[in-house]
Design a protein around this motif. Structure first.
Motif, mmCIF file in Angstrom:
data_model
loop_
_atom_site.group_PDB
_atom_site.id
_atom_site.type_symbol
_atom_site.label_atom_id
_atom_site.label_comp_id
_atom_site.label_asym_id
_atom_site.label_seq_id
_atom_site.Cartn_x
_atom_site.Cartn_y
_atom_site.Cartn_z
ATOM 1 N N MET A 1 1.248 -0.924 0.077
ATOM 2 C CA MET A 1 -0.349 -0.152 -0.291
ATOM 3 C C MET A 1 0.772 1.159 -0.208
ATOM 4 O O MET A 1 2.182 1.062 1.140
ATOM 5 N N TRP A 2 0.258 2.305 -1.117
ATOM 6 C CA TRP A 2 1.249 3.261 -1.116
ATOM 7 C C TRP A 2 1.082 3.996 0.279
ATOM 8 O O TRP A 2 -0.754 4.516 1.241
ATOM 9 N N LEU A 3 1.876 4.853 1.138
ATOM 10 C CA LEU A 3 1.886 5.802 2.534
ATOM 11 C C LEU A 3 1.206 7.255 1.884
ATOM 12 O O LEU A 3 2.832 7.740 1.910
ATOM 13 N N VAL B 1 1.050 6.975 -6.028
ATOM 14 C CA VAL B 1 2.611 6.869 -5.982
ATOM 15 C C VAL B 1 2.862 8.313 -5.818
ATOM 16 O O VAL B 1 3.834 8.159 -5.195
ATOM 17 N N LEU B 2 2.146 9.328 -6.605
ATOM 18 C CA LEU B 2 3.028 10.876 -6.384
ATOM 19 C C LEU B 2 2.502 11.387 -5.669
ATOM 20 O O LEU B 2 3.912 11.854 -5.109
ATOM 21 N N ASN B 3 2.423 11.065 -4.201
ATOM 22 C CA ASN B 3 1.422 11.890 -2.952
ATOM 23 C C ASN B 3 2.159 11.142 -1.934
ATOM 24 O O ASN B 3 2.360 10.993 -0.507
ATOM 25 N N ALA B 4 2.713 9.770 -2.280
ATOM 26 C CA ALA B 4 3.270 8.552 -1.204
ATOM 27 C C ALA B 4 4.457 8.792 -0.576
ATOM 28 O O ALA B 4 5.432 9.126 -1.882
ATOM 29 N N PHE B 5 4.873 8.907 0.894
ATOM 30 C CA PHE B 5 6.537 9.072 0.586
ATOM 31 C C PHE B 5 7.238 7.875 0.516
ATOM 32 O O PHE B 5 8.528 7.540 1.053
ATOM 33 N N ALA B 6 6.260 6.056 0.672
ATOM 34 C CA ALA B 6 6.591 5.188 0.661
ATOM 35 C C ALA B 6 5.639 3.691 0.440
ATOM 36 O O ALA B 6 4.399 4.598 0.411
ATOM 37 N N LEU B 7 6.112 3.056 -0.763
ATOM 38 C CA LEU B 7 5.495 1.861 -0.360
ATOM 39 C C LEU B 7 5.762 0.258 0.422
ATOM 40 O O LEU B 7 6.934 -0.091 1.221
ATOM 41 N N ALA B 8 4.520 0.651 1.845
ATOM 42 C CA ALA B 8 5.159 -0.232 2.756
ATOM 43 C C ALA B 8 4.339 -1.254 1.926
ATOM 44 O O ALA B 8 3.546 -1.775 1.283
ATOM 45 N N ILE B 9 5.076 -2.537 2.325
ATOM 46 C CA ILE B 9 5.451 -5.128 2.087
ATOM 47 C C ILE B 9 5.259 -5.078 2.986
ATOM 48 O O ILE B 9 6.095 -4.724 3.994
ATOM 49 N N ILE B 10 4.248 -6.041 3.132
ATOM 50 C CA ILE B 10 3.778 -7.251 4.383
ATOM 51 C C ILE B 10 4.344 -8.170 3.689
ATOM 52 O O ILE B 10 3.235 -8.284 2.964
ATOM 53 N N ALA B 11 5.287 -8.562 3.269
ATOM 54 C CA ALA B 11 4.820 -10.605 2.998
ATOM 55 C C ALA B 11 5.446 -11.245 3.300
ATOM 56 O O ALA B 11 6.481 -10.832 4.356
ATOM 57 N N ALA C 1 -5.454 3.599 0.223
ATOM 58 C CA ALA C 1 -4.306 3.786 -0.658
ATOM 59 C C ALA C 1 -4.282 2.643 -1.536
ATOM 60 O O ALA C 1 -5.187 1.697 -1.455
ATOM 61 N N GLY C 2 -3.570 2.836 -2.552
ATOM 62 C CA GLY C 2 -3.547 2.384 -3.697
ATOM 63 C C GLY C 2 -1.862 1.169 -3.154
ATOM 64 O O GLY C 2 -1.372 1.130 -2.274
ATOM 65 N N ALA C 3 -1.979 0.399 -4.421
ATOM 66 C CA ALA C 3 -1.210 -0.454 -4.689
ATOM 67 C C ALA C 3 -0.323 -1.014 -5.529
ATOM 68 O O ALA C 3 -1.053 -0.617 -6.670
ATOM 69 N N TYR C 4 0.273 -1.776 -5.504
ATOM 70 C CA TYR C 4 1.602 -1.608 -6.755
ATOM 71 C C TYR C 4 1.593 -2.992 -7.154
ATOM 72 O O TYR C 4 1.432 -4.176 -6.718
ATOM 73 N N VAL C 5 1.069 -2.800 -8.560
ATOM 74 C CA VAL C 5 0.772 -4.293 -9.272
ATOM 75 C C VAL C 5 1.415 -5.033 -9.399
ATOM 76 O O VAL C 5 0.986 -6.023 -9.369
ATOM 77 N N SER C 6 2.258 -5.581 -9.282
ATOM 78 C CA SER C 6 3.698 -5.879 -9.824
ATOM 79 C C SER C 6 4.257 -6.556 -8.230
ATOM 80 O O SER C 6 4.447 -7.584 -7.600
#
Length: 617
Positions: A447-449, A503-513, A554-559
């Motif tokens: 999720m984009w934060l 993505v333009l206004n996000a400071f980071a992509l949070a990944i939990i995997a 929050a949006g998510a990165y497709v890949s």
């Protein structure tokens, strides 16, 4: 390096003569017309069906593609018959080697996902070496109603580069890289100034591209962080690298692409020729709009230095860990939210904050000064925080970052070479990526934060959410995968892509995997602990749910996202999805190109064989 317009480039060989990258180009190939089917496909053909192509028809396809039609068999088949033999043991040893996995059409870089998919090849693959091979395969799949799969690097977490009962277009053998001092896209003379660029064939991986552009050429191209990821797929997903905070996304750097569309036509697409398709290829998702056979990307001046800052800090209690998270976020907002800093900080259930951040455009002394206030604050709180891995700040000339000889000499163990006999010296990858080779996924959330969470009282809520999430699973913040703090030029280029504007206004992509070791079909003695995998999946989802409290939309990165992503059209593309659907209807009205949770996929069943919706794609 050359100084050519795109017209001259067409008449040249693109530096790719060995791959056959010369031929018919344009909005429609010369002498061709679009030949999309008049009737709509409702059911794709499987191997067991009576209308599966005959041996004679497959042989005719093989002839048209110059003998490059492969009968796909898994290298693990030797283990079925002799699981204790040396041949089987040698194959098993290679399942953590991304070069081996990439060179096998039957294998994928991820071996599966619990309760989602498992790596399963189809019976045939066209090992394309030129764009006409791709066009022939596309027309064959269309005419025979086949499930079509496209694979370059094979890094899809969603399982989109394999499918049972399918025809695979395998672009691994489409190789070639050429640099230009002054590139102008087709029909853009006068509209666009010449600029440095690189043209890359679809089968290349980023390690080789960086070596050509940076080590040898002294410039930078925005690609991926994992060096064995395929070029074409990354660009179509958007594409982040370690220095995206400075240079933006790979999609934002795209100047032109060569693509075979669903009608079997080879096209050159850019801002003037087929601009709608060009836009869709910039972040609309790989495998949904056509088969990309090459891309041309702008290159950038290379910074003098790049470097890494690493450390690990343990908190003495949960309350102290919560304060540590907040202290770091405050430090990040004041000192690191800019074009110089990327990569990750992770928060772990054992109350450890692990730092692994890369920088560009600073030397070692400058980077050390940036981090001094944070380190001083830790030194003044020794009862709460223990630095369990002392901070290291390392800087090197940027030209050496992807130079295998330099890295292996000066930082042994950071890079690993392809272990197979006869491997090229440049076939290397980052050691930190080895556990991803062949991985079997348990869960994956992103999720984009938004950067607004770093402000005032919102930061306290973010710290609480990160703390709660980290008590359940590791949480990583990928700062290079959000463009808040990036230069306006990079943000504007990303704004002109199909990616979710979040993505333009996000400071980071949070990944939990979470993942387990390779689990390919045919591996002797391999059993998946399904109970443990499902338990991990639950904890990953719960951790993501805790974090979504502060970023519910929050949006998510497709890949890099969940196979089970909810409301995926909005999550992946936001307001752009309706426009992407229109492009899909125009260029692929029959839905030939199908990937899981790709544009238009809601009209098909989960496997892409049965159309569910009577409406248009």
């Amino acid at each position: 390096m050359a100084s050519l317009t795109r017209r001259a480039l067409i008449n040249a060989t693109l530096g790719l003569a060995a791959t056959g990258y010369v031929g018919r180009f344009g909005s429609l190939a010369a002498g061709q017309e679009s030949t999309l089917p008049a009737s709509r496909t409702t059911q794709r053909v499987r191997v067991a069906d009576s209308d599966w192509p005959s041996r004679t028809e497959w042989a005719a396809l093989n002839q048209r593609v110059g003998g490059r039609l492969l009968d796909v068999t898994s290298p693990l088949d030797v283990c079925r018959h002799a699981p204790r033999d040396a041949a089987c043991r040698n194959i098993i040893k290679q399942l953590n080697n991304p070069y081996f996995l990439g060179d096998e059409p039957a294998l994928t870089q991820t071996s599966g996902w619990i309760d989602a998919w498992s790596s399963t090849p189809g019976p045939y693959a066209v090992a394309a070496e030129q764009s006409n091979d791709v066009a022939e395969a596309v027309r064959f799949a269309r005419d025979h109603r086949l499930r079509l799969v496209i694979k370059g690097g094979g890094h899809s977490y969603q399982g989109t580069s394999n499918a049972a009962d399918s025809l695979l277009i395998w672009t691994r053998r489409m190789r070639g890289i050429r640099l230009y001092d002054a590139f102008v896209p087709l029909d853009c003379v006068g509209d666009m100034p010449p600029q440095p660029a690189v043209t890359v064939a679809a089968g290349e991986i980023w390690m080789h591209v960086y070596d050509a552009v940076t080590t040898q050429g002294g410039r930078y191209v925005q690609g991926g962080g994992c060096a064995t990821v395929g070029v074409a797929g990354l660009v179509q997903s958007g594409g982040f690298g370690s220095f995206s905070k400075k240079f933006g996304t790979a999609a934002g750097s795209l100047l032109e692409a060569q693509v075979v569309s669903a009608d079997g036509v080879e096209r050159i697409v850019n801002a003037r020729t087929d601009p709608d398709l060009f836009w869709a290829l910039k972040g609309g998702g790989g495998g949904s709009f056509g088969v990309v056979t090459s891309v041309t990307l702008k290159t950038h001046p290379l910074p003098d230095y790049v470097g890494v800052v690493s450390a690990a800090i343990n908190a003495s209690s949960p309350a102290a860990f919560r304060r540590l998270i907040d202290r770091f976020l405050s430090f990040y907002a004041a000192n690191l939210l800019n074009e110089h800093w990327g990569e990750t900080v992770s928060m772990r259930p054992n109350s450890t904050l692990r730092i692994s951040m890369l920088f560009q455009g600073l030397d070692r002394e400058e980077a050390t000064r940036v981090w001094k206030p944070f380190l001083d604050s830790l030194a003044n709180s020794k009862a709460d925080f223990t630095v369990i891995e002392p901070i290291q700040v390392i800087a090197i000339p940027a030209r050496h970052l992807w130079d295998p000889a330099f890295v292996m000499k000066n930082a042994p163990g950071v890079m690993i070479g392809d272990s197979r006999r006869g491997a090229a010296p440049g076939d290397v990858f980052w050691a930190s990526n080895q556990r991803e080779a062949g991985q079997f996924l348990h869960g994956y959330e992103s999720m984009w934060l938004p950067a607004s969470l770093l402000d005032g009282s919102a930061r306290a809520s973010l710290s609480d959410a990160l703390f709660e999430a980290s008590q359940q699973w590791n949480v990583s913040l990928h700062f290079n995968k959000g463009l808040a703090g990036a230069p306006e030029e990079a943000r504007q280029a990303a704004r002109d892509t199909a990616m979710n504007p979040d993505v333009l206004n996000a400071f980071a992509l949070a990944i939990i995997a979470g993942e387990g070791p390779p689990a390919f079909a045919g591996m002797p003695g391999t059993t998946i602990d399904e109970m443990a995998a499902r338990e991990a999946a639950i904890r990953i989802r719960e951790a993501a749910r805790s974090l979504r409290v502060v970023a519910p939309q929050a949006g998510a990165y497709v890949s890099e996202s969940s196979f089970f992503q909810q409301d995926w059209p909005r999550a992946y593309w936001g307001e752009h999805y309706s426009r992407l659907r229109e492009v899909k209807r125009k260029y692929d009205p029959d839905g030939l190109f199908f990937v899981h949770q790709g544009v238009g996929s809601e009209e098909w069943d989960r496997e892409g064989f049965t159309r569910l919706s009577p409406g248009g794609v």
